[in-house]
Design an enzyme around this catalytic site. Structure first.
Site, mmCIF file in Angstrom:
data_model
loop_
_atom_site.group_PDB
_atom_site.id
_atom_site.type_symbol
_atom_site.label_atom_id
_atom_site.label_comp_id
_atom_site.label_asym_id
_atom_site.label_seq_id
_atom_site.Cartn_x
_atom_site.Cartn_y
_atom_site.Cartn_z
ATOM 1 N N ASP A 119 2.990 2.102 -4.970
ATOM 2 C CA ASP A 119 3.002 2.190 -6.445
ATOM 3 C C ASP A 119 3.685 3.463 -6.952
ATOM 4 O O ASP A 119 4.491 3.413 -7.882
ATOM 5 C CB ASP A 119 1.605 1.988 -7.062
ATOM 6 C CG ASP A 119 0.523 2.934 -6.580
ATOM 7 O OD1 ASP A 119 0.782 3.732 -5.653
ATOM 8 O OD2 ASP A 119 -0.590 2.883 -7.137
ATOM 9 N N GLU A 166 0.834 -1.209 0.000
ATOM 10 C CA GLU A 166 0.000 0.000 0.000
ATOM 11 C C GLU A 166 0.866 1.255 0.000
ATOM 12 O O GLU A 166 1.823 1.360 0.766
ATOM 13 C CB GLU A 166 -0.899 -0.038 1.242
ATOM 14 C CG GLU A 166 -2.277 0.490 1.004
ATOM 15 C CD GLU A 166 -3.095 -0.365 0.041
ATOM 16 O OE1 GLU A 166 -3.169 0.019 -1.152
ATOM 17 O OE2 GLU A 166 -3.646 -1.378 0.472
ATOM 18 N N ASP A 172 -4.362 0.853 -9.587
ATOM 19 C CA ASP A 172 -5.793 0.604 -9.776
ATOM 20 C C ASP A 172 -6.146 0.423 -11.245
ATOM 21 O O ASP A 172 -6.905 -0.473 -11.622
ATOM 22 C CB ASP A 172 -6.614 1.752 -9.171
ATOM 23 C CG ASP A 172 -6.360 1.905 -7.681
ATOM 24 O OD1 ASP A 172 -5.669 1.034 -7.104
ATOM 25 O OD2 ASP A 172 -6.833 2.891 -7.094
ATOM 26 N N SER A 208 -11.489 0.959 -5.604
ATOM 27 C CA SER A 208 -11.118 1.412 -6.940
ATOM 28 C C SER A 208 -12.301 1.661 -7.873
ATOM 29 O O SER A 208 -12.306 1.259 -9.042
ATOM 30 C CB SER A 208 -10.160 0.373 -7.529
ATOM 31 O OG SER A 208 -9.572 0.850 -8.661
ATOM 32 N N GLY A 246 -12.751 2.652 -1.440
ATOM 33 C CA GLY A 246 -11.381 2.134 -1.437
ATOM 34 C C GLY A 246 -11.234 0.864 -2.259
ATOM 35 O O GLY A 246 -10.236 0.157 -2.153
ATOM 36 N N TYR A 304 -3.516 12.447 0.402
ATOM 37 C CA TYR A 304 -2.809 11.585 -0.556
ATOM 38 C C TYR A 304 -1.651 12.332 -1.222
ATOM 39 O O TYR A 304 -0.510 11.856 -1.213
ATOM 40 C CB TYR A 304 -3.800 11.026 -1.580
ATOM 41 C CG TYR A 304 -3.224 9.971 -2.488
ATOM 42 C CD1 TYR A 304 -3.312 8.622 -2.186
ATOM 43 C CD2 TYR A 304 -2.557 10.331 -3.666
ATOM 44 C CE1 TYR A 304 -2.778 7.644 -3.024
ATOM 45 C CE2 TYR A 304 -2.020 9.374 -4.510
ATOM 46 C CZ TYR A 304 -2.135 8.033 -4.183
ATOM 47 O OH TYR A 304 -1.595 7.087 -5.027
ATOM 48 N N GLY A 351 -16.217 5.361 -3.726
ATOM 49 C CA GLY A 351 -15.365 5.943 -2.678
ATOM 50 C C GLY A 351 -15.093 4.976 -1.538
ATOM 51 O O GLY A 351 -14.707 5.390 -0.449
#
Ligand code: GAF
Length: 381
Positions: A49, A46, A189, A141, A139, A239, A137
């Site tokens: 990426d 997590e 994703d 994707s 999580g 984020y 929303g």
């Protein structure tokens, strides 16, 4: 049974029927094309990426479907049955010098507009209806599922002369999200939504953009997904902050990305780094390693090892990367109290959304009752 849910969600045939009915109601004709793309759950890896690291997602039978027709009006007409914000219907022009494609409200439509803008083939107008079983929303994707299904729909109604590679398609969809939704996401994703295979997780090397299929075949073991049903405001604002902190860490350590830094190198440099930057980097470097180890453990059927790595991942996301929240922590703690649970962790960007739990298939109902939430589970076969 290969899968189950105590929350009902439609299968693809039902979703298609809903979409066709909605299309007929709105546009008074039948759609000529349909395209779909799945949501995903990330098993481990997590916030790695965008650091060029590894991720290990698998696709879910939750999906977004786009049905529609090509038109010659120059106006795209888009209707969704699950608007998150604002109206469920939007219109926008393509190839218009007065009105170039740009993000605007409602936010959900920006994913569609962004994909239209980033699509490599000839620009054409269309009428579409969008339906989805991916919790918006949550999580899992939902954004990439919308982008990739829209892109696939465009490929069907407006083909390119040379075929677009899967990798390019994922990159175009990521660009749509960066430029039209303002979310500087990594590639995970979109990549899994384009390239997933049934009964497999995909170990993605986000630097080389190579994917390696990891078979999920054991009917005694299940992946259970539970939704906290919360989405804290921080999810979109924090984020980009995390991304910047990772870039700052790599720069301070004289490397291109945190993928290039070992834990020993990080620890040796601890005194020279701001504590928060050190902790962010420690999560990423540890998580890249955990993801590689976990993928091996899964291949070897070593679920205890995989579970331990999941718990380490969650703790690191909670303490070092600080993207968990009370609701997710409680779900994880509660899952871990049940005998037969190998491991559990938050999944996705964080600040709400879902947890993923690896568990003996026979105890799934007990875990769900104990966690006091609805869940979706898939046995590994
Ligand atoms: C979100 C992003 F879109 C992904 O690219 C990834 O960074 C993930 O958060 C965290 O692992 O889903």
């Amino acid at each position: 049974a290969g899968e189950g849910a105590d929350l009902s969600f439609p299968n693809v045939a039902e979703l298609l029927q809903t979409a066709k009915n909605a299309f007929h109601k709105r546009f008074q004709c039948q759609p000529t094309h349909a395209a779909c793309a799945p949501g995903r759950v990330n098993l481990i890896g997590e916030h790695t990426d965008y650091n060029d690291g590894f991720v290990l997602p698998m696709a879910l039978p939750l999906m977004t479907l786009v049905v529609g027709n090509k038109t010659d009006t120059g106006i795209c007409r888009v209707f969704t049955t699950s608007p998150v914000d604002g109206p469920s219907y939007v219109e926008f022009a393509i190839n218009s010098s007065q009105e170039p494609l740009a993000p605007s409200k409602p936010a959900w439509a920006n994913y569609v507009k962004g994909v239209v803008a980033c699509y490599q083939g000839p620009q054409v107008s269309f009428d579409v209806v969008i339906v989805s079983s991916v919790p918006i929303g949550g999580g899992l994707s939902s954004s990439a599922a919308l982008e990739v299904s829209t892109y696939t729909f465009l490929e069907a109604i407006s083909p390119t002369t040379t075929p677009i590679t899967d990798r390019q398609k994922a990159l175009d969809c990521q660009k749509a999200e960066h430029t039209f939704a303002g979310m500087p996401c990594g590639i995970m994703d979109q990549f899994i939504s384009v390239m997933a295979k049934r009964e497999h997780a995909l170990l993605i090397d986000c630097r080389s953009m190579e994917g390696q299929l990891v078979p999920l075949q054991d009917n005694k073991v299940a992946v259970l997904i539970t939704n906290s049903n919360v989405k804290h405001e921080l999810s979109s604002s924090e984020y980009p902050v995390r991304r910047e902190q990772c870039e700052k860490a790599a720069l301070a350590l004289g490397k291109k990305k945190l993928r290039d830094v070992s834990m020993d190198q990080l620890e040796a440099a601890e005194a020279s780094l701001e504590p928060v930057i050190f902790r962010r980097a420690r999560h990423v470097i540890g998580e890249i390693r955990r993801c590689e180890d976990a993928s091996l453990a899964l291949e070897n059927g070593d679920y205890s090892k995989f579970g331990k790595l999941m718990v380490q991942s969650h703790n690191s996301l909670r303490d070092d990367f600080e993207v968990s929240c009370g609701e997710l922590d409680s779900l994880v703690e509660s899952a871990l109290e049940v005998q037969g649970v190998f491991g559990s962790r938050m999944t996705g960007g964080g600040f709400g959304g879902c947890t993923v739990t690896l568990v003996k298939a026979e105890v799934v109902p007990e875990v769900i009752t104990h966690m006091k939430v609805g869940g979706y589970w898939q046995v590994l076969n």
